[in-house]
Design an enzyme around this catalytic site. Structure first.
Site, short mmCIF file in Angstrom:
data_model
loop_
_atom_site.label_atom_id
_atom_site.label_comp_id
_atom_site.label_asym_id
_atom_site.label_seq_id
_atom_site.Cartn_x
_atom_site.Cartn_y
_atom_site.Cartn_z
N ARG A 21 35.68 43.70 -13.11
CA ARG A 21 35.42 42.94 -11.89
C ARG A 21 35.76 41.47 -12.11
O ARG A 21 35.47 40.91 -13.16
CB ARG A 21 33.94 43.02 -11.50
CG ARG A 21 33.46 44.38 -11.04
CD ARG A 21 32.00 44.27 -10.63
NE ARG A 21 31.45 45.54 -10.19
CZ ARG A 21 30.86 46.42 -10.99
NH1 ARG A 21 30.76 46.16 -12.29
NH2 ARG A 21 30.37 47.55 -10.51
N SER A 22 36.34 40.85 -11.10
CA SER A 22 36.51 39.40 -11.12
C SER A 22 35.28 38.77 -10.47
O SER A 22 34.45 39.47 -9.88
CB SER A 22 37.76 39.00 -10.34
OG SER A 22 37.60 39.31 -8.97
N ARG A 23 35.16 37.45 -10.57
CA ARG A 23 34.02 36.79 -9.92
C ARG A 23 34.10 36.99 -8.41
O ARG A 23 33.07 37.15 -7.74
CB ARG A 23 34.05 35.29 -10.27
CG ARG A 23 32.84 34.54 -9.74
CD ARG A 23 32.77 33.16 -10.33
NE ARG A 23 32.49 33.20 -11.75
CZ ARG A 23 31.26 33.31 -12.25
NH1 ARG A 23 30.22 33.43 -11.44
NH2 ARG A 23 31.08 33.32 -13.55
N ASP A 25 35.27 39.58 -6.92
CA ASP A 25 34.80 40.95 -6.66
C ASP A 25 33.28 40.99 -6.59
O ASP A 25 32.70 41.66 -5.73
CB ASP A 25 35.28 41.90 -7.77
CG ASP A 25 36.77 42.17 -7.70
OD1 ASP A 25 37.35 41.96 -6.62
OD2 ASP A 25 37.35 42.59 -8.72
#
Length: 545
Positions: A21-23, A25
């Site tokens: 996950r990215s931030r 996301d």
């Protein structure tokens, strides 16, 4: 040229897909409740299936800042280093790293040395191509810069909100709810009354009796008051945490702890902490809270009372010889028909292996056998007693032969301690960042405290093992045995009796030699193992006099 043809132009036999996950996301998940990791998995499956080269997806559940904070990615790097894969597939290059520049450098060096191809849904990057390599370095650099700027903005906002007395530490603590307009805490009347009850019982007791954390927890459970997480049963750790939480006197604290370079957590200097008093309505007055802290600091273990679960005499003492599981007390009610036709009810206590059902013996028979064994030691002459104890110590060393040497045992325990400290740092990080709720933090902390306790017990046993070359003083052994037996017969509390047995016995292995046949009870043998400190320490039983 389509993605499949480009990838197949390289000598690739296996692809590693990495999902994280990215931030952005995470923020989207909070807003919409969508599972972005599953969405990412579906996308990468679609892309990689079309390429028609064997692949494996590895999913990072958390989102650590550094490589060390991402165990799955750390494993991926090891696999890539060993040549198991010739390409790595990610949704975007920035999924590889947003950590320090040294982390980015490590990734770049690996890509170049192993000539690893990076596959994204829109482009294939070849580290042998100078243009592609420049793009890789640039995106990794920008990912770190973006992360730093985002963190600075968030940290700055948190400091501002905290200084205003707003609540920024995740879920509201038990007894309060978050006011969405003011971002401050408002008391919840029913829960606030429970908090007040906890403090009152802790300070004043009930019915003239002082109450321990466990007794208070049992009392709340009996009153059928739900726990902070909505469960039925309270525990001592939740009670103690509530008693020590300054939020109940209206105080908000932020940035109290910091992590040092060696990974340890320390208390920040007071001038660096953000402490806002009277940030919200208190549930407990300051005088009552201060009295509680004094009592906690001077607290000594309390004897069990009627509201508190009391351990049986043999709790944690006996082990099944067949499967190695601990034996537990089991009490059943039976009905007996009398000659005159009437029925009478009687209770039968047994000691049983609940998991595998391989041992089932009379409880009182085992208890008496243990006491008889201790008494028999007192009747042995010095030579026989010393020989018996040395034989037991030798067996203990044999049972621990998988460690091979005391040095290896010590190294093993040191490594275990390091792992536990890392776990402790991890759960504090998650708690302070708001990822862990109060209840989840307390649950993880309680489990960790138990592991630390077991580690300390193992250290104590190892120290005892290293001292077994000391001369055995038969008088010391007899003196300790007599004190234990005398005190055991005096005590009326089963829990105190349990303390006495656990002080002298490391384990009692129970071997059922014959099952019960009608009125004839099951036959068994016991193999007691004495604790080292009890054998060598003249002061081992002083606490009972």
């Amino acid at each position: 040229m389509e993605l499949k043809n480009i990838v197949n132009s390289y000598n690739i036999t296996n692809i590693l897909g990495y999902l994280r996950r990215s931030r952005q996301d995470m923020e989207r998940e909070k807003r919409t409740g969508e599972d972005t990791l599953t969405e990412q998995k579906e996308l990468m499956n679609k892309i990689l299936t079309a390429i028609e080269i064997p692949y494996e997806l590895k999913m990072e559940i958390g989102s650590g800042e550094s490589i060390d904070g991402r165990p799955v990615f750390k494993e991926c790097l090891k696999d890539l280093e060993e040549g198991k894969y010739q390409a790595i597939a990610v949704k975007e290059i920035t999924r590889l790293s947003r950590g320090s520049y040294s982390d980015a450098g490590q990734i770049v060096n690996l890509l170049q040395s192993k000539r690893l191809i990076i596959i994204t849904p829109y482009k294939v990057y070849d580290p042998r191509n100078p243009v592609d390599m420049r793009q890789i370095r640039f995106e990794l650099f920008m990912a770190r810069e973006e992360f730093e700027m985002t963190r600075e903005r968030m940290t700055g906002a948190k400091y501002t909100y905290a200084a205003q007395g707003k609540w920024i530490s995740g879920l509201a603590p038990y007894g309060y709810q978050l006011n969405k307009k003011t971002s401050k805490l408002d008391p919840v009347e029913d829960e606030a009354k429970v908090v007040q009850l906890i403090f009152n019982i802790f300070l004043n007791g009930l019915n003239g009796k002082d109450y321990s954390y466990t007794a208070i927890a049992s009392h709340l459970t009996n009153l059928q008051i739900p726990t902070p997480s909505g469960k039925k049963r309270w525990n001592q750790y939740t009670i103690k945490a509530i008693l020590q939480n300054e939020v109940y006197i209206g105080t908000v604290k932020y940035k109290v702890r910091e992590k040092t370079k060696d990974g340890k957590r320390t208390i920040r200097p007071e001038k660096e902490q953000i402490v806002v008093q009277d940030a919200h309505a208190p549930i407990i007055d300051k005088e009552q809270f201060q009295q509680s802290q004094v009592k906690i600091a001077n607290k000594v273990p309390l004897l069990p009372n009627k509201d508190e679960f009391e351990l049986s005499e043999l709790a944690g003492v006996c082990t099944c010889s067949k499967c190695g599981e601990p034996l537990s007390k089991y009490e059943s009610k039976r009905i007996r028909k009398n000659k005159d036709g009437t029925e009478s009810v009687y209770h039968v206590k047994s000691l049983t292996c609940k998991k595998n059902k391989c041992t089932y013996v009379r409880y009182n028979d085992v208890e008496n056998a243990i006491l008889d064994y201790l008494s028999s030691l007192n009747d042995l002459n010095d030579s026989t007693l010393t020989k018996h104890i040395n034989s037991m110590l030798s067996k203990y060393e044999d049972d621990n032969s998988n460690m091979k040497t005391k040095k290896q045992m010590s190294e093993h325990l040191s490594q275990k301690e390091k792992e536990l400290k890392n776990k402790e740092n991890f759960i504090f990080d998650k708690y302070e960042s708001g990822i862990y709720s109060d209840e989840l933090f307390l649950k993880r902390k309680a489990a960790l405290d138990e592991e630390f306790k077991e580690l300390q017990n193992a250290k104590n046993e190892l120290n005892g093992l290293q001292d077994t070359q000391s001369e055995i003083d038969s008088n010391t052994v007899r003196n300790n045995i007599n004190k234990i037996i005398d005190q055991y017969h005096i005590e009326s509390s089963s829990e105190k009796k349990n303390e006495l047995l656990r002080m002298v016995l490391k384990d009692v292995i129970v071997n059922m030699t014959q099952k019960r046949k009608g009125p004839i009870p099951a036959q068994f043998e016991i193999t007691p193992i004495l604790r080292f400190n009890f054998i060598f320490d003249l002061t081992a039983t002083n606490s009972f006099h």
